[in-house]
Enzyme design. Sequence first.
Site, PDB file in Angstrom:
ATOM      1  N   ILE A 138       0.848  -1.179   0.000  1.00 26.13           N
ATOM      2  CA  ILE A 138       0.000   0.000   0.000  1.00 26.13           C
ATOM      3  C   ILE A 138       0.893   1.241   0.000  1.00 26.13           C
ATOM      4  CG2 ILE A 138      -1.793   1.260   1.237  1.00 26.13           C
ATOM      5  CD1 ILE A 138      -2.678  -1.521   0.107  1.00 26.13           C
ATOM      6  N   GLU A 139       0.737   2.041  -1.039  1.00 21.04           N
ATOM      7  CA  GLU A 139       1.494   3.277  -1.199  1.00 21.04           C
ATOM      8  C   GLU A 139       0.557   4.436  -0.901  1.00 21.04           C
ATOM      9  OE1 GLU A 139       3.800   5.595  -4.893  1.00 21.04           O
ATOM     10  OE2 GLU A 139       2.872   3.639  -5.218  1.00 21.04           O
ATOM     11  N   VAL A 140       0.988   5.337  -0.023  1.00 22.33           N
ATOM     12  CA  VAL A 140       0.202   6.531   0.292  1.00 22.33           C
ATOM     13  C   VAL A 140       1.037   7.724  -0.170  1.00 22.33           C
ATOM     14  CG1 VAL A 140      -0.950   7.886   2.064  1.00 22.33           C
ATOM     15  CG2 VAL A 140      -0.954   5.386   2.211  1.00 22.33           C
TER      16      VAL A 140
END
Length: 132
Positions: free
Chosen positions: A126-128
């Site tokens: 998960i990339e934010v």
Amino acid sequence: MKVKAFDHIVFNVRDVEASAAWYARVLGMEREDSRADDGSTRTSMTFGNNKINLRPISASQQAWFTARTPAAGSVDLCFLTDTPPHAVADHFRALGIAIEQGPIIKKGARGPIRSVYVRDPDGSLIEVSSYA
């Protein structure tokens, strides 16, 4: 024909409750439960105009019309935020979420983005990110 956006996506997960709790606690999404035509409960996570359906990997192919070989933990996804990357990293650290990488500059759909990477309960990446 040309597509313009996603309506929703489906994550195959090992444990719907654990995943729903993680996405609510860590990314601030809202949980939405609904009844399917077969009477089962479907769990979705909503944010903005977007929705993620959480499909239990144990569900039968008949109950969910889905990919031929669904697998938990196989998602790589980038979420956008207006929060600065150092504050995103601080948020993850405060929750005890291990940061895999970042803050780091990457290439987004509209140009350079500043990203922090973590993993959800199934191991999906998960990339934010935020645009400068």
